[in-house]
Motif scaffolding. Structure first.
Motif, PDB file in Angstrom:
ATOM      1  N   THR A  45     -11.821  22.366 -16.834  1.00 11.69           N
ATOM      2  CA  THR A  45     -12.528  21.499 -17.774  1.00 11.69           C
ATOM      3  C   THR A  45     -14.008  21.862 -17.782  1.00 11.69           C
ATOM      4  O   THR A  45     -14.669  21.834 -16.745  1.00 11.69           O
ATOM      5  CB  THR A  45     -12.350  20.024 -17.380  1.00 11.69           C
ATOM      6  OG1 THR A  45     -10.958  19.714 -17.398  1.00 11.69           O
ATOM      7  CG2 THR A  45     -13.077  19.115 -18.349  1.00 11.69           C
ATOM      8  N   ILE A  46     -14.529  22.208 -18.971  1.00 12.80           N
ATOM      9  CA  ILE A  46     -15.943  22.570 -19.092  1.00 12.80           C
ATOM     10  C   ILE A  46     -16.771  21.429 -19.669  1.00 12.80           C
ATOM     11  O   ILE A  46     -17.991  21.440 -19.559  1.00 12.80           O
ATOM     12  CB  ILE A  46     -16.132  23.852 -19.919  1.00 12.80           C
ATOM     13  CG1 ILE A  46     -15.534  23.707 -21.318  1.00 12.80           C
ATOM     14  CG2 ILE A  46     -15.543  25.046 -19.181  1.00 12.80           C
ATOM     15  CD1 ILE A  46     -15.838  24.870 -22.247  1.00 12.80           C
ATOM     16  N   ALA A  47     -16.104  20.446 -20.301  1.00 13.03           N
ATOM     17  CA  ALA A  47     -16.800  19.272 -20.830  1.00 13.03           C
ATOM     18  C   ALA A  47     -15.808  18.132 -20.948  1.00 13.03           C
ATOM     19  O   ALA A  47     -14.609  18.342 -21.150  1.00 13.03           O
ATOM     20  CB  ALA A  47     -17.409  19.578 -22.189  1.00 13.03           C
ATOM     21  N   LEU A  48     -16.362  16.929 -20.829  1.00  7.19           N
ATOM     22  CA  LEU A  48     -15.547  15.719 -20.910  1.00  7.19           C
ATOM     23  C   LEU A  48     -16.348  14.652 -21.635  1.00  7.19           C
ATOM     24  O   LEU A  48     -17.511  14.416 -21.300  1.00  7.19           O
ATOM     25  CB  LEU A  48     -15.204  15.225 -19.499  1.00  7.19           C
ATOM     26  CG  LEU A  48     -14.659  13.809 -19.362  1.00  7.19           C
ATOM     27  CD1 LEU A  48     -13.250  13.721 -19.909  1.00  7.19           C
ATOM     28  CD2 LEU A  48     -14.702  13.370 -17.907  1.00  7.19           C
ATOM     29  N   ALA A  49     -15.752  14.041 -22.640  1.00  3.85           N
ATOM     30  CA  ALA A  49     -16.354  12.889 -23.303  1.00  3.85           C
ATOM     31  C   ALA A  49     -15.544  11.650 -22.939  1.00  3.85           C
ATOM     32  O   ALA A  49     -14.307  11.701 -22.898  1.00  3.85           O
ATOM     33  CB  ALA A  49     -16.372  13.074 -24.814  1.00  3.85           C
ATOM     34  N   VAL A  50     -16.250  10.563 -22.669  1.00  4.01           N
ATOM     35  CA  VAL A  50     -15.614   9.287 -22.396  1.00  4.01           C
ATOM     36  C   VAL A  50     -15.964   8.374 -23.566  1.00  4.01           C
ATOM     37  O   VAL A  50     -17.145   8.042 -23.769  1.00  4.01           O
ATOM     38  CB  VAL A  50     -16.105   8.684 -21.066  1.00  4.01           C
ATOM     39  CG1 VAL A  50     -15.450   7.339 -20.816  1.00  4.01           C
ATOM     40  CG2 VAL A  50     -15.837   9.648 -19.919  1.00  4.01           C
ATOM     41  N   CYS A  51     -14.950   7.998 -24.323  1.00  5.33           N
ATOM     42  CA  CYS A  51     -15.136   7.148 -25.501  1.00  5.33           C
ATOM     43  C   CYS A  51     -14.507   5.788 -25.239  1.00  5.33           C
ATOM     44  O   CYS A  51     -13.299   5.701 -24.995  1.00  5.33           O
ATOM     45  CB  CYS A  51     -14.496   7.786 -26.734  1.00  5.33           C
ATOM     46  SG  CYS A  51     -15.156   9.416 -27.143  1.00  5.33           S
ATOM     47  N   GLU A  52     -15.319   4.746 -25.274  1.00  7.23           N
ATOM     48  CA  GLU A  52     -14.855   3.383 -25.015  1.00  7.23           C
ATOM     49  C   GLU A  52     -14.653   2.656 -26.344  1.00  7.23           C
ATOM     50  O   GLU A  52     -15.603   2.498 -27.117  1.00  7.23           O
ATOM     51  CB  GLU A  52     -15.877   2.625 -24.166  1.00  7.23           C
ATOM     52  CG  GLU A  52     -16.119   3.222 -22.808  1.00  7.23           C
ATOM     53  CD  GLU A  52     -15.001   2.950 -21.818  1.00  7.23           C
ATOM     54  OE1 GLU A  52     -14.127   2.118 -22.112  1.00  7.23           O
ATOM     55  OE2 GLU A  52     -14.997   3.582 -20.747  1.00  7.23           O
ATOM     56  N   PHE A  53     -13.423   2.221 -26.585  1.00  8.51           N
ATOM     57  CA  PHE A  53     -13.065   1.501 -27.804  1.00  8.51           C
ATOM     58  C   PHE A  53     -12.718   0.055 -27.485  1.00  8.51           C
ATOM     59  O   PHE A  53     -12.381  -0.269 -26.345  1.00  8.51           O
ATOM     60  CB  PHE A  53     -11.838   2.157 -28.459  1.00  8.51           C
ATOM     61  CG  PHE A  53     -12.105   3.456 -29.148  1.00  8.51           C
ATOM     62  CD1 PHE A  53     -12.389   3.502 -30.501  1.00  8.51           C
ATOM     63  CD2 PHE A  53     -12.061   4.650 -28.445  1.00  8.51           C
ATOM     64  CE1 PHE A  53     -12.623   4.707 -31.147  1.00  8.51           C
ATOM     65  CE2 PHE A  53     -12.287   5.865 -29.083  1.00  8.51           C
ATOM     66  CZ  PHE A  53     -12.567   5.893 -30.437  1.00  8.51           C
ATOM     67  N   ASP A  54     -12.735  -0.783 -28.507  1.00  7.58           N
ATOM     68  CA  ASP A  54     -12.359  -2.187 -28.333  1.00  7.58           C
ATOM     69  C   ASP A  54     -10.952  -2.322 -27.761  1.00  7.58           C
ATOM     70  O   ASP A  54     -10.719  -3.117 -26.865  1.00  7.58           O
ATOM     71  CB  ASP A  54     -12.423  -2.947 -29.666  1.00  7.58           C
ATOM     72  CG  ASP A  54     -13.850  -3.149 -30.144  1.00  7.58           C
ATOM     73  OD1 ASP A  54     -14.781  -3.126 -29.314  1.00  7.58           O
ATOM     74  OD2 ASP A  54     -14.038  -3.340 -31.361  1.00  7.58           O
ATOM     75  N   ASP A  55     -10.006  -1.543 -28.314  1.00 17.95           N
ATOM     76  CA  ASP A  55      -8.607  -1.622 -27.899  1.00 17.95           C
ATOM     77  C   ASP A  55      -7.839  -0.441 -28.489  1.00 17.95           C
ATOM     78  O   ASP A  55      -8.426   0.417 -29.156  1.00 17.95           O
ATOM     79  CB  ASP A  55      -7.981  -2.963 -28.334  1.00 17.95           C
ATOM     80  CG  ASP A  55      -8.186  -3.266 -29.815  1.00 17.95           C
ATOM     81  OD1 ASP A  55      -8.262  -2.330 -30.648  1.00 17.95           O
ATOM     82  OD2 ASP A  55      -8.262  -4.463 -30.156  1.00 17.95           O
ATOM     83  N   ASP A  56      -6.524  -0.389 -28.248  1.00 15.72           N
ATOM     84  CA  ASP A  56      -5.695   0.709 -28.769  1.00 15.72           C
ATOM     85  C   ASP A  56      -5.717   0.773 -30.291  1.00 15.72           C
ATOM     86  O   ASP A  56      -5.724   1.862 -30.873  1.00 15.72           O
ATOM     87  CB  ASP A  56      -4.250   0.569 -28.293  1.00 15.72           C
ATOM     88  CG  ASP A  56      -4.043   1.032 -26.865  1.00 15.72           C
ATOM     89  OD1 ASP A  56      -4.861   1.831 -26.364  1.00 15.72           O
ATOM     90  OD2 ASP A  56      -3.044   0.610 -26.248  1.00 15.72           O
ATOM     91  N   ALA A  57      -5.725  -0.384 -30.936  1.00 10.73           N
ATOM     92  CA  ALA A  57      -5.745  -0.415 -32.403  1.00 10.73           C
ATOM     93  C   ALA A  57      -7.026   0.222 -32.939  1.00 10.73           C
ATOM     94  O   ALA A  57      -6.997   0.895 -33.980  1.00 10.73           O
ATOM     95  CB  ALA A  57      -5.601  -1.847 -32.907  1.00 10.73           C
ATOM     96  N   ALA A  58      -8.138   0.037 -32.236  1.00  4.49           N
ATOM     97  CA  ALA A  58      -9.405   0.640 -32.655  1.00  4.49           C
ATOM     98  C   ALA A  58      -9.340   2.162 -32.556  1.00  4.49           C
ATOM     99  O   ALA A  58      -9.835   2.872 -33.440  1.00  4.49           O
ATOM    100  CB  ALA A  58     -10.555   0.092 -31.815  1.00  4.49           C
ATOM    101  N   VAL A  59      -8.737   2.666 -31.490  1.00  3.57           N
ATOM    102  CA  VAL A  59      -8.571   4.124 -31.349  1.00  3.57           C
ATOM    103  C   VAL A  59      -7.742   4.657 -32.511  1.00  3.57           C
ATOM    104  O   VAL A  59      -8.116   5.646 -33.159  1.00  3.57           O
ATOM    105  CB  VAL A  59      -7.908   4.488 -30.008  1.00  3.57           C
ATOM    106  CG1 VAL A  59      -7.660   5.993 -29.931  1.00  3.57           C
ATOM    107  CG2 VAL A  59      -8.742   4.030 -28.829  1.00  3.57           C
ATOM    108  N   ASP A  60      -6.622   4.012 -32.783  1.00  2.00           N
ATOM    109  CA  ASP A  60      -5.750   4.451 -33.877  1.00  2.00           C
ATOM    110  C   ASP A  60      -6.468   4.406 -35.217  1.00  2.00           C
ATOM    111  O   ASP A  60      -6.345   5.333 -36.028  1.00  2.00           O
ATOM    112  CB  ASP A  60      -4.482   3.596 -33.924  1.00  2.00           C
ATOM    113  CG  ASP A  60      -3.598   3.786 -32.705  1.00  2.00           C
ATOM    114  OD1 ASP A  60      -3.683   4.850 -32.051  1.00  2.00           O
ATOM    115  OD2 ASP A  60      -2.816   2.858 -32.397  1.00  2.00           O
ATOM    116  N   ALA A  61      -7.225   3.341 -35.453  1.00  2.00           N
ATOM    117  CA  ALA A  61      -7.957   3.207 -36.718  1.00  2.00           C
ATOM    118  C   ALA A  61      -9.011   4.296 -36.854  1.00  2.00           C
ATOM    119  O   ALA A  61      -9.164   4.905 -37.922  1.00  2.00           O
ATOM    120  CB  ALA A  61      -8.599   1.824 -36.808  1.00  2.00           C
TER     121      ALA A  61
END
Length: 96
Positions: A53-69
């Motif tokens: 792994t050369i880079a990693l992003a951590v993305c925090e969403f409200d919930d699973d539905a937000a990720v899908d949207a």
């Protein structure tokens, strides 16, 4: 809250522009996905020259539905199209 990790694999020879990623791409991600429930996006880079792994992003969403949207939104096209501007390594997404 749902966390999505985006990883980029490679080695010391893999092209990855860290400045572009943090200064341009992550702000684009926030603009594109913020309206769908993205709370934050942070980049991490392994120290030194490593393989894997050369880079990693951590993305925090409200919930699973937000990720899908967010991933299904028309704005995702611009996010995905921007990847070639900073790396040749395809991203891999992991949801927790």
């Amino acid at each position: 809250m749902t966390t999505m990790f985006v990883t980029y694999a490679g080695d010391a020879a893999t092209r990855f522009d860290r400045d572009y990623y943090t200064g341009t791409h992550l702000p684009l991600v926030m603009t594109a996905w913020g309206p769908y429930g993205l709370r934050s996006a942070t980049a991490f880079f392994p120290e030194g020259r490593v393989e894997g792994t050369i880079a990693l992003a951590v993305c925090e969403f409200d919930d699973d539905a937000a990720v899908d949207a967010a991933l299904g939104s028309p704005q995702s096209e611009a996010v995905m199209a921007d990847i070639v501007n900073f790396t040749d390594s395809p991203p891999t997404r992991h949801r927790c």
